[in-house]
Structure formats: C-alpha cells, structure tokens
Scaffold this motif. Structure first.
Motif, PDB file in Angstrom:
ATOM      1  N   TYR A   1       4.903   3.529   0.751  1.00  0.00           N
ATOM      2  CA  TYR A   1       4.158   2.285   0.609  1.00  0.00           C
ATOM      3  C   TYR A   1       2.654   2.524   0.573  1.00  0.00           C
ATOM      4  O   TYR A   1       2.158   3.528   1.106  1.00  0.00           O
ATOM      5  N   GLY A   2       1.944   1.579  -0.015  1.00  0.00           N
ATOM      6  CA  GLY A   2       0.473   1.633  -0.053  1.00  0.00           C
ATOM      7  C   GLY A   2      -0.029   2.780  -0.898  1.00  0.00           C
ATOM      8  O   GLY A   2       0.447   3.016  -2.001  1.00  0.00           O
ATOM      9  N   THR A   3      -1.009   3.489  -0.372  1.00  0.00           N
ATOM     10  CA  THR A   3      -1.605   4.615  -1.113  1.00  0.00           C
ATOM     11  C   THR A   3      -1.066   5.942  -0.605  1.00  0.00           C
ATOM     12  O   THR A   3      -1.679   6.991  -0.816  1.00  0.00           O
ATOM     13  N   ARG A   4       0.069   5.901   0.035  1.00  0.00           N
ATOM     14  CA  ARG A   4       0.673   7.114   0.585  1.00  0.00           C
ATOM     15  C   ARG A   4       1.194   8.004  -0.553  1.00  0.00           C
ATOM     16  O   ARG A   4       1.328   7.577  -1.697  1.00  0.00           O
ATOM     17  N   PRO A   5       1.556   9.237  -0.236  1.00  0.00           N
ATOM     18  CA  PRO A   5       1.891  10.213  -1.288  1.00  0.00           C
ATOM     19  C   PRO A   5       3.116   9.873  -2.142  1.00  0.00           C
ATOM     20  O   PRO A   5       3.186  10.280  -3.300  1.00  0.00           O
ATOM     21  N   TYR A   6       4.097   9.120  -1.603  1.00  0.00           N
ATOM     22  CA  TYR A   6       5.315   8.871  -2.367  1.00  0.00           C
ATOM     23  C   TYR A   6       5.400   7.446  -2.907  1.00  0.00           C
ATOM     24  O   TYR A   6       6.470   6.993  -3.312  1.00  0.00           O
ATOM     25  N   ALA A   7       4.294   6.728  -2.923  1.00  0.00           N
ATOM     26  CA  ALA A   7       4.300   5.330  -3.391  1.00  0.00           C
ATOM     27  C   ALA A   7       4.757   5.242  -4.844  1.00  0.00           C
ATOM     28  O   ALA A   7       5.471   4.312  -5.223  1.00  0.00           O
ATOM     29  N   HIS A   8       4.354   6.218  -5.662  1.00  0.00           N
ATOM     30  CA  HIS A   8       4.762   6.189  -7.073  1.00  0.00           C
ATOM     31  C   HIS A   8       6.283   6.349  -7.211  1.00  0.00           C
ATOM     32  O   HIS A   8       6.890   5.809  -8.136  1.00  0.00           O
ATOM     33  N   LEU A   9       6.928   7.055  -6.286  1.00  0.00           N
ATOM     34  CA  LEU A   9       8.386   7.206  -6.322  1.00  0.00           C
ATOM     35  C   LEU A   9       9.083   5.891  -5.974  1.00  0.00           C
ATOM     36  O   LEU A   9      10.138   5.563  -6.536  1.00  0.00           O
ATOM     37  N   ARG A  10       8.494   5.135  -5.047  1.00  0.00           N
ATOM     38  CA  ARG A  10       9.062   3.823  -4.714  1.00  0.00           C
ATOM     39  C   ARG A  10       9.010   2.910  -5.940  1.00  0.00           C
ATOM     40  O   ARG A  10       9.991   2.259  -6.281  1.00  0.00           O
ATOM     41  N   VAL A  11       7.879   2.914  -6.627  1.00  0.00           N
ATOM     42  CA  VAL A  11       7.731   2.078  -7.829  1.00  0.00           C
ATOM     43  C   VAL A  11       8.751   2.496  -8.883  1.00  0.00           C
ATOM     44  O   VAL A  11       9.419   1.650  -9.499  1.00  0.00           O
TER      45      VAL A  11
END
Length: 135
Positions: A32-42
């Motif tokens: 979530y947010g600007t964390r390292p895996y946020a793009h994977l959640r999207v």
C-alpha cells in the motif's frame, strides 16, 4: 500472484492482497501507499478485475457465493410465482363457489315457482321392468 489467479488458493485464504502477502512472505502493508510492492497490488487488482469482467472468478469460495446468490434469486422468483398462482387459484375457487351457490338458489327458486303453477305436470316415472326380449 499467478497461482492465486489460477485458483490455487491455500487453505483459509482468499484471492486477495492479504493472501498474496502471506504467500509471498511479505508484510501486507508493503503493498500500500508508496511502499515497494504497491505496483504489484495494482497489477494484482487489475488482473483480478479483468478475470471478473470476463466472468471467471479465481476464488472458489467467491464463485460458490456468486452461484448460490444466483440460485437464491431464482428460487425467490419461483416462490413468488407459486404464491401468485396459489392466490389466483384461491380467487378462482371463491368465484366458482359463489357461482354454484347462485345457481343453486336459482334452481330452488324455479322449483318453488313451478310447484305453484298448475300448467306444469310431472312426468311418469320410467319403467324399470323389461317386457319381451331386446333382440
């Protein structure tokens, strides 16, 4: 991510971010947010939405829930139709009984009217004995 989207969901899990995080051995907040895996959640949410748009549901429990909801709505429709039919038949029965009662009253009235006049004669009773052979 691919395993979850294929429907290979671990016991007690779902096709969601929480299960994805536990399968990847990563803290859920990292998605979530600007964390390292946020793009994977999207990406994961986009692929899940794409599957749902096509009509596939990767989570077997979600598919079962959707199937049961559909079945429930069909059964409710059938129940409503049955209740409507029962109501219509009860109304028809009431109308039929009212007509029969009116016809009976008319017959009784006509019999009483016929008994009071002298122009109406009773027919003789039919013979019950057979005279001669019928051949």
């Amino acid at each position: 991510m691919d395993r979850l989207l294929r429907g290979e969901i671990p016991p007690g899990g779902r096709c969601d971010i929480k299960t994805l995080a536990s399968e990847a051995a990563v803290d859920r907040t990292a998605f979530y947010g600007t964390r390292p895996y946020a793009h994977l959640r999207v990406e994961f949410e986009r692929r899940v939405q794409a599957l749902q748009d096509v009509g596939e549901i990767p989570d077997p429990r979600e598919a079962q829930i959707a199937r049961l909801k559909t079945e429930n709505s069909k059964l409710r429709e059938r129940l409503a139709a049955s209740e409507k039919t029962v109501t219509e038949l009860a109304d028809f029965r009431g109308q039929a009984l009212a007509r029969l009662a009116a016809q009976h009253e008319e017959i009784v009235r006509l019999r009483e009217a016929a008994a009071g006049t002298t122009q109406v004669r009773c027919l003789p009773a039919p013979r019950t004995t057979v005279i001669g052979s019928c051949s």
